[in-house]
Scaffold this motif. Structure first.
Motif, PDB file in Angstrom:
ATOM      1  N   LEU A  14       0.266  -1.491   0.298  1.00  0.00           N
ATOM      2  CA  LEU A  14      -0.375   0.076   0.204  1.00  0.00           C
ATOM      3  C   LEU A  14       0.960   1.641   0.534  1.00  0.00           C
ATOM      4  CD1 LEU A  14      -2.764   1.365   0.162  1.00  0.00           C
ATOM      5  CD2 LEU A  14      -2.585   1.143   3.011  1.00  0.00           C
ATOM      6  N   ALA A  15       2.088   1.142   0.831  1.00  0.00           N
ATOM      7  CA  ALA A  15       3.144   2.226   1.204  1.00  0.00           C
ATOM      8  C   ALA A  15       3.313   2.501  -0.305  1.00  0.00           C
ATOM      9  CB  ALA A  15       3.633   2.140   1.813  1.00  0.00           C
ATOM     10  N   SER A  16       4.270   1.421  -1.227  1.00  0.00           N
ATOM     11  CA  SER A  16       4.320   1.496  -2.711  1.00  0.00           C
ATOM     12  C   SER A  16       3.166   2.038  -3.469  1.00  0.00           C
ATOM     13  CB  SER A  16       5.432   0.337  -3.114  1.00  0.00           C
ATOM     14  OG  SER A  16       4.151  -0.246  -3.266  1.00  0.00           O
ATOM     15  N   PHE A  17       2.321   1.961  -3.564  1.00  0.00           N
ATOM     16  CA  PHE A  17       1.265   2.658  -4.591  1.00  0.00           C
ATOM     17  C   PHE A  17       1.250   3.720  -4.125  1.00  0.00           C
ATOM     18  CE2 PHE A  17      -0.224  -1.943  -6.011  1.00  0.00           C
ATOM     19  CZ  PHE A  17       0.252  -1.784  -7.671  1.00  0.00           C
ATOM     20  N   SER A  18       1.242   4.224  -2.550  1.00  0.00           N
ATOM     21  CA  SER A  18       0.154   5.203  -1.906  1.00  0.00           C
ATOM     22  C   SER A  18       1.474   6.828  -2.851  1.00  0.00           C
ATOM     23  CB  SER A  18       0.412   5.699  -0.932  1.00  0.00           C
ATOM     24  OG  SER A  18      -0.560   4.704  -0.050  1.00  0.00           O
ATOM     25  N   LYS A  19       3.004   6.063  -2.242  1.00  0.00           N
ATOM     26  CA  LYS A  19       4.094   7.135  -3.359  1.00  0.00           C
ATOM     27  C   LYS A  19       3.609   7.275  -5.097  1.00  0.00           C
ATOM     28  CE  LYS A  19       7.555   6.941  -0.842  1.00  0.00           C
ATOM     29  NZ  LYS A  19       9.312   6.283  -0.946  1.00  0.00           N
ATOM     30  N   LEU A  20       3.369   6.011  -5.557  1.00  0.00           N
ATOM     31  CA  LEU A  20       2.843   6.389  -6.758  1.00  0.00           C
ATOM     32  C   LEU A  20       1.323   7.891  -7.224  1.00  0.00           C
ATOM     33  CD1 LEU A  20       3.350   2.378  -8.620  1.00  0.00           C
ATOM     34  CD2 LEU A  20       5.221   4.510  -8.676  1.00  0.00           C
ATOM     35  N   PHE A  21       1.246   7.391  -6.275  1.00  0.00           N
ATOM     36  CA  PHE A  21      -0.289   8.419  -6.349  1.00  0.00           C
ATOM     37  C   PHE A  21      -0.526   9.535  -5.829  1.00  0.00           C
ATOM     38  CE2 PHE A  21      -2.163   3.832  -7.984  1.00  0.00           C
ATOM     39  CZ  PHE A  21      -1.954   4.577  -9.014  1.00  0.00           C
ATOM     40  N   GLU A  22       0.407   9.790  -5.187  1.00  0.00           N
ATOM     41  CA  GLU A  22       0.814  11.142  -4.213  1.00  0.00           C
ATOM     42  C   GLU A  22       0.409  12.525  -4.971  1.00  0.00           C
ATOM     43  OE1 GLU A  22       3.984  11.345  -2.155  1.00  0.00           O
ATOM     44  OE2 GLU A  22       5.695  11.383  -3.911  1.00  0.00           O
ATOM     45  N   VAL A  23       1.105  12.731  -6.696  1.00  0.00           N
ATOM     46  CA  VAL A  23       1.008  13.541  -6.609  1.00  0.00           C
ATOM     47  C   VAL A  23      -0.714  13.730  -7.611  1.00  0.00           C
ATOM     48  CG1 VAL A  23       3.413  12.912  -8.550  1.00  0.00           C
ATOM     49  CG2 VAL A  23       0.699  12.418  -9.008  1.00  0.00           C
ATOM     50  N   LEU A  24      -1.497  13.277  -7.596  1.00  0.00           N
ATOM     51  CA  LEU A  24      -3.273  13.142  -7.372  1.00  0.00           C
ATOM     52  C   LEU A  24      -4.042  13.755  -6.225  1.00  0.00           C
ATOM     53  CD1 LEU A  24      -3.631  10.077  -9.257  1.00  0.00           C
ATOM     54  CD2 LEU A  24      -3.933  11.839 -10.756  1.00  0.00           C
ATOM     55  N   SER A  25      -4.252  14.666  -6.466  1.00  0.00           N
ATOM     56  CA  SER A  25      -5.543  15.110  -4.955  1.00  0.00           C
ATOM     57  C   SER A  25      -6.304  14.120  -5.176  1.00  0.00           C
ATOM     58  CB  SER A  25      -5.954  16.373  -5.673  1.00  0.00           C
ATOM     59  OG  SER A  25      -7.000  15.804  -6.611  1.00  0.00           O
ATOM     60  N   ASP A  26      -7.639  14.237  -3.963  1.00  0.00           N
ATOM     61  CA  ASP A  26      -7.978  13.437  -3.196  1.00  0.00           C
ATOM     62  C   ASP A  26      -8.957  13.497  -4.631  1.00  0.00           C
ATOM     63  OD1 ASP A  26      -7.116  12.091  -1.199  1.00  0.00           O
ATOM     64  OD2 ASP A  26      -8.315  13.654  -0.311  1.00  0.00           O
ATOM     65  N   ASP A  27      -9.493  14.650  -4.615  1.00  0.00           N
ATOM     66  CA  ASP A  27     -10.774  14.632  -6.165  1.00  0.00           C
ATOM     67  C   ASP A  27     -10.351  13.641  -7.133  1.00  0.00           C
ATOM     68  OD1 ASP A  27     -12.008  15.903  -4.575  1.00  0.00           O
ATOM     69  OD2 ASP A  27     -11.844  18.241  -5.466  1.00  0.00           O
ATOM     70  N   GLU A  28      -9.028  14.256  -7.667  1.00  0.00           N
ATOM     71  CA  GLU A  28      -8.513  13.183  -8.861  1.00  0.00           C
ATOM     72  C   GLU A  28      -8.532  11.619  -8.739  1.00  0.00           C
ATOM     73  OE1 GLU A  28      -4.845  15.826 -11.058  1.00  0.00           O
ATOM     74  OE2 GLU A  28      -4.791  15.303  -9.390  1.00  0.00           O
ATOM     75  N   MET A  29      -8.136  11.010  -7.813  1.00  0.00           N
ATOM     76  CA  MET A  29      -8.546   9.835  -7.233  1.00  0.00           C
ATOM     77  C   MET A  29      -9.590   9.214  -7.327  1.00  0.00           C
ATOM     78  SD  MET A  29      -5.508   8.650  -6.071  1.00  0.00           S
ATOM     79  CE  MET A  29      -5.633   7.168  -5.127  1.00  0.00           C
ATOM     80  N   LYS A  30     -10.714  10.304  -7.025  1.00  0.00           N
ATOM     81  CA  LYS A  30     -11.960   9.862  -6.863  1.00  0.00           C
ATOM     82  C   LYS A  30     -12.341   9.106  -8.041  1.00  0.00           C
ATOM     83  CE  LYS A  30     -13.286  11.511  -2.289  1.00  0.00           C
ATOM     84  NZ  LYS A  30     -14.038  12.511  -1.720  1.00  0.00           N
TER      85      LYS A  30
END
Length: 129
Positions: free
Chosen positions: A113-129
């Protein structure tokens, strides 16, 4: 190519890049890695808290009971699987994951989960949704 095809190609390229970037965490020093068949067997056993017999595990995985026994012997040596008698039938031995295996699953889950979180940290919560 059309704009849509360009977008699809870009998406495919990025997915392949992401796949190359995401690696399963390495086992801690001193712990030998699991082969894919060993991991598959371990995950199958873990999904059955009551435990599985060798015969049941062979049926779930499509592997012969003899091969299952060899894989399980290695997992027992690594301390990840325990053999326990069945309380309802003394002839049956149940395979169960050990506390060590459960702890390693949890550590793996957190690291993954931590490795995936790092990959997606450039996205905002809205972008993630």
């Amino acid at each position: 190519m059309t704009d849509r095809e360009d977008l699809v190609q870009t998406l495919v390229d990025r997915m392949m890049s992401l796949r190359r970037l995401v690696r399963h965490p390495s086992p801690p020093p001193g712990e030998p890695p699991l082969s894919p068949p060993q991991a598959n067997i371990l995950f199958n056993i873990a999904q059955h808290p009551r435990g599985l017999s060798v015969k049941e595990l062979a049926e779930f995985t499509g592997v012969t009971p003899g091969a299952i026994t060899q894989f399980v012997d290695t997992l027992v040596q690594k301390g990840l699987v325990a053999r326990e008698g069945d309380p309802d039938d003394r002839r049956i031995v149940r395979l169960k994951v050990t506390k060590l295996a459960i702890d390693q699953f949890e550590r793996f889950r957190k690291e993954h989960l931590a490795s995936f979180s790092k990959l997606f940290e450039v996205l905002s919560d809205d972008e993630m949704k």
